[in-house]
Design a protein around this motif. Structure first.
Motif, PDB file in Angstrom:
ATOM      1  N   ASP A  12      -1.908   4.097   6.943  1.00  0.00           N
ATOM      2  CA  ASP A  12      -1.172   2.832   7.000  1.00  0.00           C
ATOM      3  C   ASP A  12      -0.668   2.467   5.596  1.00  0.00           C
ATOM      4  O   ASP A  12      -1.188   1.556   4.948  1.00  0.00           O
ATOM      5  CB  ASP A  12      -2.110   1.750   7.550  1.00  0.00           C
ATOM      6  CG  ASP A  12      -1.364   0.438   7.754  1.00  0.00           C
ATOM      7  OD1 ASP A  12      -0.122   0.463   7.759  1.00  0.00           O
ATOM      8  OD2 ASP A  12      -2.037  -0.604   7.880  1.00  0.00           O
ATOM      9  N   ARG A  42       0.875  -1.187   0.000  1.00  0.00           N
ATOM     10  CA  ARG A  42       0.000   0.000   0.000  1.00  0.00           C
ATOM     11  C   ARG A  42       0.898   1.218   0.000  1.00  0.00           C
ATOM     12  O   ARG A  42       1.787   1.328   0.853  1.00  0.00           O
ATOM     13  CB  ARG A  42      -0.850   0.028   1.276  1.00  0.00           C
ATOM     14  CG  ARG A  42      -2.082  -0.856   1.199  1.00  0.00           C
ATOM     15  CD  ARG A  42      -2.506  -1.315   2.564  1.00  0.00           C
ATOM     16  NE  ARG A  42      -2.850  -0.227   3.449  1.00  0.00           N
ATOM     17  CZ  ARG A  42      -4.085   0.240   3.633  1.00  0.00           C
ATOM     18  NH1 ARG A  42      -5.094  -0.283   2.978  1.00  0.00           N
ATOM     19  NH2 ARG A  42      -4.331   1.201   4.463  1.00  0.00           N
ATOM     20  N   ARG A  82       9.750   6.822  12.316  1.00  0.00           N
ATOM     21  CA  ARG A  82       9.333   6.139  11.072  1.00  0.00           C
ATOM     22  C   ARG A  82      10.556   6.012  10.171  1.00  0.00           C
ATOM     23  O   ARG A  82      11.398   6.912  10.093  1.00  0.00           O
ATOM     24  CB  ARG A  82       8.247   6.964  10.363  1.00  0.00           C
ATOM     25  CG  ARG A  82       6.952   7.004  11.143  1.00  0.00           C
ATOM     26  CD  ARG A  82       6.042   5.842  10.839  1.00  0.00           C
ATOM     27  NE  ARG A  82       5.390   6.017   9.563  1.00  0.00           N
ATOM     28  CZ  ARG A  82       4.228   6.638   9.396  1.00  0.00           C
ATOM     29  NH1 ARG A  82       3.593   7.165  10.425  1.00  0.00           N
ATOM     30  NH2 ARG A  82       3.677   6.721   8.208  1.00  0.00           N
ATOM     31  N   PRO A 140       5.447   2.833   6.485  1.00  0.00           N
ATOM     32  CA  PRO A 140       4.177   2.880   7.238  1.00  0.00           C
ATOM     33  C   PRO A 140       4.396   2.809   8.736  1.00  0.00           C
ATOM     34  O   PRO A 140       5.450   2.345   9.185  1.00  0.00           O
ATOM     35  CB  PRO A 140       3.415   1.648   6.746  1.00  0.00           C
ATOM     36  CG  PRO A 140       4.370   0.838   5.971  1.00  0.00           C
ATOM     37  CD  PRO A 140       5.622   1.605   5.719  1.00  0.00           C
ATOM     38  N   PRO A 141       3.404   3.233   9.539  1.00  0.00           N
ATOM     39  CA  PRO A 141       3.554   3.133  10.991  1.00  0.00           C
ATOM     40  C   PRO A 141       3.748   1.667  11.380  1.00  0.00           C
ATOM     41  O   PRO A 141       3.177   0.786  10.743  1.00  0.00           O
ATOM     42  CB  PRO A 141       2.214   3.639  11.539  1.00  0.00           C
ATOM     43  CG  PRO A 141       1.417   4.111  10.382  1.00  0.00           C
ATOM     44  CD  PRO A 141       2.089   3.734   9.117  1.00  0.00           C
ATOM     45  N   GLY A 142       4.606   1.456  12.378  1.00  0.00           N
ATOM     46  CA  GLY A 142       4.781   0.083  12.874  1.00  0.00           C
ATOM     47  C   GLY A 142       5.812  -0.707  12.104  1.00  0.00           C
ATOM     48  O   GLY A 142       6.150  -1.817  12.473  1.00  0.00           O
ATOM     49  N   GLU A 143       6.337  -0.129  10.999  1.00  0.00           N
ATOM     50  CA  GLU A 143       7.313  -0.873  10.208  1.00  0.00           C
ATOM     51  C   GLU A 143       8.742  -0.482  10.557  1.00  0.00           C
ATOM     52  O   GLU A 143       9.683  -0.946   9.964  1.00  0.00           O
ATOM     53  CB  GLU A 143       7.104  -0.596   8.707  1.00  0.00           C
ATOM     54  CG  GLU A 143       5.823  -1.176   8.172  1.00  0.00           C
ATOM     55  CD  GLU A 143       5.873  -2.688   8.046  1.00  0.00           C
ATOM     56  OE1 GLU A 143       6.979  -3.257   8.043  1.00  0.00           O
ATOM     57  OE2 GLU A 143       4.795  -3.289   7.964  1.00  0.00           O
TER      58      GLU A 143
END
Ligand code: SAM
Length: 292
Positions: A172, A147, A198, A240-243
């Motif tokens: 996201d 995405r 990030r 993306p967030p969390g990556e």
């Protein structure tokens, strides 16, 4: 070779003297490496009646390189409405190619209004795929690409840039921006503030001799580009967030620990291996930490 014209597939290449069907042909051109032009783009440019372009000097050089001579008409989306209406009307019996200075027309480049008007007037439009810096940057970066969101250039003014980033922070997806060398440091600082921790990729001079793609956290990349002012064209991407592979604090802590027993280059290499962060950016950050 198969050439497709308005949905018809023909297996014998037309000769450069065969006329094209009237209409508008959106043609992508190289973003640096002149080899990155498709066979179909060369075919259409050779057989069209004329080329609508952003800058006749830039397109003139490309056509000269391809050994093609065509009338060139300057076009941008701010051209007088009268001029655009005339250009669209001419496509009832002329084949016009639309190109921008580099890459895919309409992608942060003129063409949107022209396509819209052609469609409204029932003029056939077709678009030839080709080079696009956003896609080249994304495929090179290794950031998640299932995405992604391309949003062109970030605003130049500090407040508008901060607000744009805050608005995008929760999305996201990998975020893709076009960027310029003189503005890169300000953008990295703003990303560090609005989207801390990030992972970022800076892809520079894509398809050219000095192509590079660096990944890291905002402060590491900022330290690197402060020491090595970036030249040329840039695609800036935010994972993306969390990556994020490691937070800024994690990376600093690991670097401090490694520097206690290793030389700077060894510490950067070890932390890069452990976190996946860019070794050169970590080296620059390690130098900063040693100087503190
Ligand atoms: N239409 C073009 C496309 O398809 O990529 C983009 C045009 S936009 C006006 C120009 C911006 O694209 C540059 O400021 C830079 O951010 C990016 N760009 C173009 N060529 C590039 C390259 N070779 N390497 C990195 N970025 C590039």
């Amino acid at each position: 070779m198969f050439l497709v014209h308005w949905g018809k597939v023909s297996d014998c290449p037309p000769s450069p003297s065969d006329p094209l069907l009237p209409g508008l042909y959106v043609v992508a051109t190289p973003i640096g490496n002149l080899g990155d032009i498709t066979l179909r783009a060369v075919d259409i440019l050779s057989r069209c009646d004329g080329v609508a372009c952003e800058d006749t000097r830039v397109t003139g050089k490309l056509l000269k390189h391809l050994g093609i001579s065509k009338p060139l008409w300057r076009y941008d989306d701010h051209s007088e409405h009268r001029d655009r209406t005339r250009l669209v009307a001419s496509m009832r019996d002329r084949a016009v190619a639309l190109v921008s200075d580099a890459g895919t027309p309409l992608i942060s480049d003129p063409g949107f209004r022209l396509i819209n008007d052609c469609r409204a007037e029932g003029i056939p439009v077709t678009s030839l795929p080709g080079a696009c810096a956003a896609i080249v940057g994304m495929t090179l970066s290794g950031l998640p690409n299932d995405r992604f969101l391309f949003t062109g250039f970030l605003p130049a003014k500090d407040k508008a840039r901060r607000e744009a980033l805050e608005e995008l922070a929760g999305i996201d997806a990998t975020l893709i921006f076009y960027e310029t060398g003189p503005r890169l440091l300000k953008s990295l600082a703003a990303i560090g503030a609005a989207l801390p921790d990030r992972e970022i990729a800076v892809a520079r001079e894509l398809t050219k001799l000095h192509e590079e793609c660096r990944r890291g956290l905002s402060h590491g990349l900022a330290a690197y580009y402060e020491a090595h002012p970036p030249k040329g064209e840039i695609v800036l991407m935010i994972g993306p967030p969390g990556e994020t592979l490691a937070s800024a604090d994690d990376a600093d802590a690991l670097l401090r620990e490694a520097l206690a027993t290793m030389k700077t280059s060894q510490a950067a290499a070890a932390v890069s291996k452990a976190t996946g962060l860019d070794r050169k950016a970590l080296y620059a950050r390690a130098m900063d930490l040693k100087a503190e």
